[in-house]
Design a protein around this motif. Sequence first.
Motif, PDB file in Angstrom:
ATOM      1  N   THR A  40       0.833  -1.155  -0.021  1.00 21.36           N
ATOM      2  CA  THR A  40       0.036  -0.101  -0.075  1.00 21.36           C
ATOM      3  C   THR A  40       0.902   1.256   0.076  1.00 21.36           C
ATOM      4  OG1 THR A  40      -1.527  -1.205   1.078  1.00 21.36           O
ATOM      5  CG2 THR A  40      -1.791   1.141   1.204  1.00 21.36           C
ATOM      6  N   CYS A  41       0.589   2.101  -0.842  1.00 21.87           N
ATOM      7  CA  CYS A  41       1.319   3.378  -1.077  1.00 21.87           C
ATOM      8  C   CYS A  41       1.262   4.245   0.296  1.00 21.87           C
ATOM      9  CB  CYS A  41       0.945   4.445  -2.034  1.00 21.87           C
ATOM     10  SG  CYS A  41       1.518   5.916  -2.507  1.00 21.87           S
ATOM     11  N   THR A  42       2.302   4.936   0.554  1.00 22.64           N
ATOM     12  CA  THR A  42       2.303   5.648   1.792  1.00 22.64           C
ATOM     13  C   THR A  42       1.515   7.001   1.600  1.00 22.64           C
ATOM     14  OG1 THR A  42       4.442   6.708   1.182  1.00 22.64           O
ATOM     15  CG2 THR A  42       4.480   4.775   2.426  1.00 22.64           C
ATOM     16  N   HIS A  43       0.828   7.230   0.451  1.00 25.17           N
ATOM     17  CA  HIS A  43       0.163   8.329   0.209  1.00 25.17           C
ATOM     18  C   HIS A  43      -1.200   8.282   0.411  1.00 25.17           C
ATOM     19  CE1 HIS A  43      -1.902  11.438  -2.601  1.00 25.17           C
ATOM     20  NE2 HIS A  43      -1.717  12.144  -1.636  1.00 25.17           N
ATOM     21  N   ALA A  44      -1.733   7.181  -0.147  1.00 29.29           N
ATOM     22  CA  ALA A  44      -3.298   6.817  -0.126  1.00 29.29           C
ATOM     23  C   ALA A  44      -3.153   5.257  -0.042  1.00 29.29           C
ATOM     24  CB  ALA A  44      -4.070   7.685  -1.135  1.00 29.29           C
ATOM     25  N   GLN A  45      -4.338   4.608  -0.976  1.00 25.39           N
ATOM     26  CA  GLN A  45      -4.606   3.320  -0.987  1.00 25.39           C
ATOM     27  C   GLN A  45      -4.099   2.391  -1.845  1.00 25.39           C
ATOM     28  OE1 GLN A  45      -5.628   1.725   2.205  1.00 25.39           O
ATOM     29  NE2 GLN A  45      -5.165   3.653   2.902  1.00 25.39           N
ATOM     30  N   ALA A  46      -3.410   3.076  -2.939  1.00 27.29           N
ATOM     31  CA  ALA A  46      -2.999   2.302  -4.216  1.00 27.29           C
ATOM     32  C   ALA A  46      -2.103   1.136  -3.728  1.00 27.29           C
ATOM     33  CB  ALA A  46      -2.316   3.287  -4.968  1.00 27.29           C
ATOM     34  N   SER A  47      -2.507   0.035  -4.621  1.00 30.56           N
ATOM     35  CA  SER A  47      -1.587  -1.144  -4.728  1.00 30.56           C
ATOM     36  C   SER A  47      -0.451  -0.856  -5.502  1.00 30.56           C
ATOM     37  CB  SER A  47      -2.347  -2.352  -4.913  1.00 30.56           C
ATOM     38  OG  SER A  47      -1.482  -3.395  -5.224  1.00 30.56           O
ATOM     39  N   TYR A  64      -2.028   5.415  -8.768  1.00 32.92           N
ATOM     40  CA  TYR A  64      -2.822   6.428  -8.509  1.00 32.92           C
ATOM     41  C   TYR A  64      -2.393   8.075  -8.639  1.00 32.92           C
ATOM     42  CZ  TYR A  64      -6.131   3.412  -5.834  1.00 32.92           C
ATOM     43  OH  TYR A  64      -7.284   2.525  -5.519  1.00 32.92           O
ATOM     44  N   HIS A  65      -1.382   8.315  -8.137  1.00 31.64           N
ATOM     45  CA  HIS A  65      -0.828   9.721  -8.127  1.00 31.64           C
ATOM     46  C   HIS A  65       0.555   9.817  -8.668  1.00 31.64           C
ATOM     47  CE1 HIS A  65      -3.943   9.507  -4.878  1.00 31.64           C
ATOM     48  NE2 HIS A  65      -4.719  10.081  -5.925  1.00 31.64           N
ATOM     49  N   GLY A  66       1.190   8.896  -9.056  1.00 35.68           N
ATOM     50  CA  GLY A  66       2.390   8.899  -9.765  1.00 35.68           C
ATOM     51  C   GLY A  66       3.680   9.134  -9.098  1.00 35.68           C
ATOM     52  N   SER A  67       3.571   8.863  -7.364  1.00 35.96           N
ATOM     53  CA  SER A  67       4.749   8.887  -6.949  1.00 35.96           C
ATOM     54  C   SER A  67       5.715   7.772  -7.171  1.00 35.96           C
ATOM     55  CB  SER A  67       4.414   8.703  -5.223  1.00 35.96           C
ATOM     56  OG  SER A  67       4.153  10.122  -4.775  1.00 35.96           O
ATOM     57  N   ILE A  68       6.942   8.085  -7.072  1.00 33.78           N
ATOM     58  CA  ILE A  68       7.992   6.854  -7.604  1.00 33.78           C
ATOM     59  C   ILE A  68       8.732   6.560  -6.449  1.00 33.78           C
ATOM     60  CG2 ILE A  68      10.109   6.514  -8.857  1.00 33.78           C
ATOM     61  CD1 ILE A  68       8.777   8.407 -10.982  1.00 33.78           C
TER      62      ILE A  68
HETATM   63  S1  FES Z   1      -1.718   6.641  -3.769  1.00 33.90           S
HETATM   64 FE1  FES Z   1       0.137   6.615  -4.219  1.00 33.90          FE
HETATM   65  S2  FES Z   1       0.892   8.640  -5.020  1.00 33.90           S
HETATM   66 FE2  FES Z   1      -1.309   8.741  -4.107  1.00 33.90          FE
END
Ligand code: FES
Length: 102
Positions: A40-47, A64-68
């Motif tokens: 799970t991404c540390t920004h939101a809930q993306a896998s 989800y929002h493109g963080s690398i």
């Molecule tokens: S959920 Fe991964 S960058 Fe937002």
Amino acid sequence: MLFKACKTDQLKPGEALRLEAEPPIALYRLSDGYYATQDTCTHAQASLAAGDVDLEECTVECPYHGSIFDIRSGHALSPPASRPLRTFPVKIIDGEVFIEID
Ligand code: FES
């Protein structure tokens, strides 16, 4: 404890797999072997296992929002995520991939 993930030939370099462990884990195959981070991404809930893996940079891009993130260290390399991913040691035993979860 050791969590049994998959057989070594199940993933090709550049592929990732979500493991239903506690917490969910993303297992990646890079050119030099297998690596594991929290899924799970540390920004939101993306896998992150559903994100794009860059084999040259050894990174994954959040779908989800493109963080690398750096797959080997877990570091967040671009916003909006800023916190690192937890990483987990990977062991290969008799052609099977295991994740060490404490
Ligand atoms: S959920 Fe991964 S960058 Fe937002």
